[in-house]
Design an enzyme around this catalytic site. Structure first.
Site: not given
Length: 596
Positions: A196, A230, A181, A387, A360, A183, A151-152, A30
């Protein structure tokens, strides 16, 4: 900025300072004696706050030209400290690139600010910048690569009632994933859906996923994408699946061997650039038709049983008994290099399986083989693709540790990309090399069909190239807050270094914690690690907020392959739990890798 505002500002940027020190710093800045900081006074305050003594010490050691670094000085620093084999031209290039002061640049000098800019740039980071490009041989057979895999992929959250979304495919593909993946189940109005099975997860249309894959497959990487199917659909809806893939993907979809003739080994990622491959079941007679079209006459659809995740789910009331599914010829025809088959055992696979037949493995089976038959698994994966996927009981979408399965040569180690955890950190860290292409060439000893490499019992061999890793954790810069809503949320940071790789190399060590300073903590702590198989090792830097009463809170992390480490004084850029960069946040380290 009043003193009260200054105190609040310091808390916001994650630093707690003694009131007397803060007031002293405020008064020194300051210069107008107005009891507030304005303009250049704030700039001076911030300069003092961000002053880094460790950089000053390093800079002063090499700056011999009137307090600045000459080209020769910088060259000496690069060779002596950074262990880079460079000449004067490279030093000049760095000055031109990072020096902010035009007068210094004109005289080919580097100031402190320019030096700090260099150290915080990609050239000064811990990751070797040449590894951020595709630098590996991409002309080897496909099974010679580790492939980033999900995965999924359709799930955004858990496996029981979480939402499914095409956005999950976008996230995975833009994170470098090359195997997703799907499904597939019968949907309304004759249109297949993805979700799923036997759960309350929401459903999305198969064709919408295929459109999303088409749009995002090659935005980040031009190397091939595998669609892991899948299939639980009726014959009619399998035909619809085939129709959607052919019409939407068009020439991207690989529907026949390259050159029209089935080779004796996989094509390479280079040959398959821009192509989408289908992994799934295949009718036996269609397979023979690749070489003998006349065998198709009188063909009947064959019964094909599923062998993937659905088989892992515990049977519950109301759940239909698993039945053999008929496979539609149209869908079968789209499977070329990734035919799903049941794993018959290593001996039978070696004697009877074609190279394009792949199995897999559920997590439990995969880990059992990796532990009890590691060398045979490695040899199997020199010929076939494997896999692996998380067990069905991981309903929270948690992940297994992928490292042991990579150590066994498994190429497609599928993880729940929607879950942010250490496993995903390791996956992102491993695959950030080679241009984030989603493909990493396996070490030579994992591509040799006669290899004696066994990750669980390291013997003499080309894989044994012992290194000693010296790491000094020097300081931290602008670490993020863990809980921004809490008043007392300034972190007490510590840094842990974790080595992952073959079991013999796995270890960790950590610094002590620093009280109430996430802005510029200083540790100056040395560690050393012995690494016997460096080509399979990963190094993870984890920052945590120390807590005496409960578990430490995660603050940030960064993971990279051991072979991608740069020697010398380096910044480690920090990432969030989700793997995203945190602006201006890093830890400063010194790395030295020495042959043993």
């Amino acid at each position: 900025m009043t003193f009260k505002e200054l105190k609040h500002f310091l808390g916001e940027i994650n630093v707690k300072v003694d009131d007397l020190y803060a007031e002293k710093l405020f008064n020194e800045c300051d210069t107008s004696h107005s009891k507030t900081l304005e303009g250049s006074e704030i700039e001076e305050f911030y300069k003092r706050l961000t002053y880094r003594n460790e950089i000053e010490v390093i800079y002063s050691k090499y700056a011999s030209s009137k307090g600045k670094m000459s080209v020769e000085d910088l060259g000496n620093f690069l060779r002596m400290e950074q262990r880079e084999d460079v000449g004067l031209n490279e030093a000049v290039a760095l000055i031109q690139k990072y020096e902010l002061d035009e007068a210094a640049k004109e005289k080919k000098l580097m100031s402190r600010d320019g030096f700090l800019m260099y150290l915080q740039s990609s050239d000064g980071l811990v990751l070797n910048p040449t590894h951020t490009l595709v630098y590996q041989d991409m002309s080897q057979p496909l099974n010679h690569y580790f492939i980033s895999s999900s995965h999924n992929t359709y799930l955004m959250e858990d496996q029981l009632k979480g939402p499914s979304s095409t956005e999950a495919y976008v996230r995975a593909l833009t994170k470098g994933c090359r195997c997703v993946e799907l499904d597939c189940w019968d949907g309304p109005n004759g249109d297949p859906v993805i979700y799923h099975g036997y759960t309350l997860t929401s459903k999305i249309l198969f064709k919408d996923v295929i459109r999303t894959v088409k749009e995002y497959a090659f935005k980040n990487s031009e190397y091939p994408v595998v669609l892991s199917l899948e299939t639980h659909c009726s014959m009619d809806q399998q035909k619809v699946m085939a129709h959607h893939m052919k019409t939407i993907l068009g020439s991207m979809l690989l529907t026949a061997p390259l050159g029209g003739k089935m080779p004796t080994h996989f094509p390479s990622p280079e040959q398959l650039k821009g192509k989408i491959l289908v992994k799934g079941k295949k009718l036996q007679s269609r397979e023979h038709s690749m070489t003998s079209p006349e065998s198709l006459q009188g063909e009947e659809e064959e019964s094909v049983s599923e062998e993937d995740e659905a088989a892992d789910l515990p049977e519950e009331k109301g759940m239909p008994k698993k039945s053999k599914l008929k496979l539609a010829r149209e869908l079968s025809d789209l499977v070329v290099f990734c035919k799903s088959v049941h794993f018959p055992g290593f001996e039978t696979a070696r004697e009877t399986q074609a190279f394009y037949e792949m199995s897999s493995f559920g997590e439990s089976k995969a880990f059992k083989l990796a532990q009890e038959s590691a060398n045979r698994f490695v040899i199997h994966n020199t010929r076939q693709l494997s896999r692996t996927y998380p067990r069905g009981t991981r309903t929270d979408s948690s992940n297994y540790n992928p490292v042991d399965l990579w150590n066994a040569g498994c190429q497609i180690v599928a993880l729940n990309f929607q879950t942010s955890d250490k496993s995903m950190d390791l996956n992102q860290g491993k695959f950030q090399q080679n241009g984030f292409s989603g493909y990493i060439l396996k070490p030579r000893f994992m591509r040799d069909g006669q290899t004696q490499f066994n990750p669980t019992s390291i013997m003499q061999g080309e894989w044994l190239t012992p290194k000693k890793l010296h790491v000094m954790i020097i300081s931290g810069q602008q670490l993020p807050k863990v809980n921004k809503n809490k008043n007392n949320s300034i972190v007490d940071p510590l840094v842990r270094i974790e080595i992952s790789g073959v079991p013999r190399d796995v270890c960790s060590a950590e610094t002590e914690h620093i009280e109430d300073n996430g802005f510029n903590p200083s540790w100056n702590k040395n560690f050393q690690f012995d690494i016997c198989v460096p080509e399979l090792a990963l190094v993870r830097f984890v920052v945590e907020d120390h807590d005496t009463a409960s578990r430490n809170d995660f603050v940030a992390q960064y993971t990279l392959p051991f072979m991608s480490l740069q020697n010398g004084y380096r910044h480690v850029p920090l990432l969030t739990k989700e793997g995203n960069p945190i602006a201006s946040s890093s830890i400063f380290v010194h790395i030295m890798v020495v042959d043993q």
